[in-house]
Write a protein that holds these residues in place. Structure first.
Motif, PDB file in Angstrom:
ATOM      1  N   TYR A 159       0.813  -1.210   0.000  1.00 34.13           N
ATOM      2  CA  TYR A 159       0.000   0.000   0.000  1.00 34.13           C
ATOM      3  C   TYR A 159       0.859   1.279   0.000  1.00 34.13           C
ATOM      4  O   TYR A 159       0.471   2.283  -0.615  1.00 34.13           O
ATOM      5  CB  TYR A 159      -1.051  -0.020   1.117  1.00 34.13           C
ATOM      6  N   PRO A 160       2.064   1.304   0.639  1.00 33.94           N
ATOM      7  CA  PRO A 160       2.895   2.505   0.488  1.00 33.94           C
ATOM      8  C   PRO A 160       3.352   2.744  -0.953  1.00 33.94           C
ATOM      9  O   PRO A 160       3.505   3.899  -1.379  1.00 33.94           O
ATOM     10  CB  PRO A 160       4.088   2.223   1.413  1.00 33.94           C
ATOM     11  N   ASP A 161       3.580   1.660  -1.714  1.00 37.09           N
ATOM     12  CA  ASP A 161       3.920   1.825  -3.130  1.00 37.09           C
ATOM     13  C   ASP A 161       2.779   2.517  -3.869  1.00 37.09           C
ATOM     14  O   ASP A 161       3.008   3.408  -4.698  1.00 37.09           O
ATOM     15  CB  ASP A 161       4.197   0.464  -3.784  1.00 37.09           C
ATOM     16  N   TRP A 162       1.561   2.083  -3.587  1.00 36.53           N
ATOM     17  CA  TRP A 162       0.401   2.703  -4.230  1.00 36.53           C
ATOM     18  C   TRP A 162       0.247   4.158  -3.799  1.00 36.53           C
ATOM     19  O   TRP A 162      -0.087   5.031  -4.624  1.00 36.53           O
ATOM     20  CB  TRP A 162      -0.875   1.912  -3.900  1.00 36.53           C
ATOM     21  N   THR A 163       0.488   4.435  -2.529  1.00 36.56           N
ATOM     22  CA  THR A 163       0.386   5.818  -2.058  1.00 36.56           C
ATOM     23  C   THR A 163       1.354   6.718  -2.820  1.00 36.56           C
ATOM     24  O   THR A 163       0.989   7.807  -3.263  1.00 36.56           O
ATOM     25  CB  THR A 163       0.677   5.891  -0.547  1.00 36.56           C
TER      26      THR A 163
END
Length: 348
Positions: A159-163
């Motif tokens: 999810y941090p990659d997507w953020t």
């Protein structure tokens, strides 16, 4: 979850090695249709992919009918199957892919997809503008921000990659989160054959120089301290260690924006929400989340509560779909939803 490395290190190693490799091969007689031979198909882990600009989408594994990918170039695709073909006398690999909502499904050549972290895959939120371009995001925590679904890593699409993608940073996330990481402790653990810091204190100490270069820091941790037999002790002790580590981050990089991300919803083996369940140390999961929120706020960190910013991502009714193990670890598709919600909350 707390005994993950102690009891299952061999399984962890095996899962890491094959994280991007298919599992459970289903063989069938070689099929001939037109000039395509299907040698085998296999199920695969659902990593997120984007399509390359000139990708072609096919309605069946024999590649008989293609569909233009033009309108799908910003869509995230999740691989569910892989097939090896002999096409024109050459060996090719194709993936069975679907969008997050399962409304569109196609076959595509493996050479026609790319990681969602690719700079040419642009899904930046309009509201982000250029405010975050070039910023470096650092991550500390446990399996949830690490991108571990309980069985394998969905590589390059935590999810941090997507953020970062939705903010348009155009920089790689420095993700130092580790499965089974705790607030209390100084342990190291093996990811594959690499020994890495597992607990928050160890990770901060090991990456002091990296921290100094970060613009944004996500801290997402605590669920493993709540787990019975974690050794973390009382909630007061857990918060004492968390306060120490947040102070250390602030000392190492006074200008970094710190986001304290509360543990996501967690369920027991019977499907019951753990919010009101006390652990052996005398506090509930709700108590943990409330204490973290109070501490982060008091220290000037931005509090992130996914139950508020993404209330429908993980619920009592959808947990068996949203969580890969039905208890705590999000699917790759859920990670995208969390990353989007976090980015939206940051750009407000």
């Amino acid at each position: 979850m707390i005994n993950f490395f102690n009891k299952h290190i061999k399984l962890f190693f095996a899962a890491f090695v094959v994280a991007s490799i298919s599992f459970g091969i289903y063989s069938h007689p070689t099929a001939d249709k037109a000039s395509v031979q299907v040698e085998y198909t296999t199920q695969t882990h659902p990593h997120a992919f984007a399509l390359k600009k000139n990708a072609k989408l096919y309605t069946d594994v024999y590649l008989e009918k293609s569909v233009s990918a033009k309108k799908f170039l910003k869509t995230a695709w999740y691989r569910s199957q892989s097939a090896k073909l002999i096409y024109g006398g050459k060996s090719k690999v194709v993936y069975r892919i679907s969008n997050a909502n399962q409304t569109d499904k196609f076959w595509v050549l493996s050479s026609a997809v790319k990681d969602i972290t690719s700079k040419s895959y642009n899904v930046k939120l309009a509201a982000a503008g250029n405010k975050f371009t070039g910023e470096k995001i650092g991550v500390f925590g446990d399996s949830i921000p690490a991108g571990w679904d309980g069985y394998h890593f969905y590589l390059n699409s935590s999810y941090p990659d997507w953020t970062a993608k939705y903010l348009g940073t155009n920089t790689a996330v420095e993700n130092f989160a580790c499965p089974s990481g705790r607030i209390v402790g100084h342990r190291y653990a093996y990811l594959g054959t690499t020994l890495v810091p597992q607990d928050l204190s160890a990770a901060i100490k090991a990456h002091r120089n990296d921290i100094k270069k970060m613009n944004v820091i996500f801290v997402h941790i605590g669920t493993n301290d709540y787990t019975n037999y974690s050794g973390s002790g009382s909630l007061k002790n857990v918060m004492r260690h968390l306060r120490y580590n947040i102070k250390l981050l602030q000392k190492l990089n006074p200008s970094a924006k710190i986001y304290g991300i509360l543990p996501i919803s967690r369920f027991d083996a019977n499907g019951m929400n753990r919010d009101s369940m006390s652990d052996m140390y005398g506090y509930t999961y709700h108590d943990l989340r409330a204490a973290e929120a109070k501490l982060y706020k008091s220290m000037g960190a931005k509090v992130v509560n996914f139950q508020q910013i993404a209330p429908n991502a993980i619920t009592n009714s959808n947990k068996d779909v949203a969580l890969k193990d039905h208890e705590i670890h999000p699917t790759a598709q859920t990670a995208q939803k969390l990353g989007y919600a976090l980015a939206k909350s940051i750009v407000k």
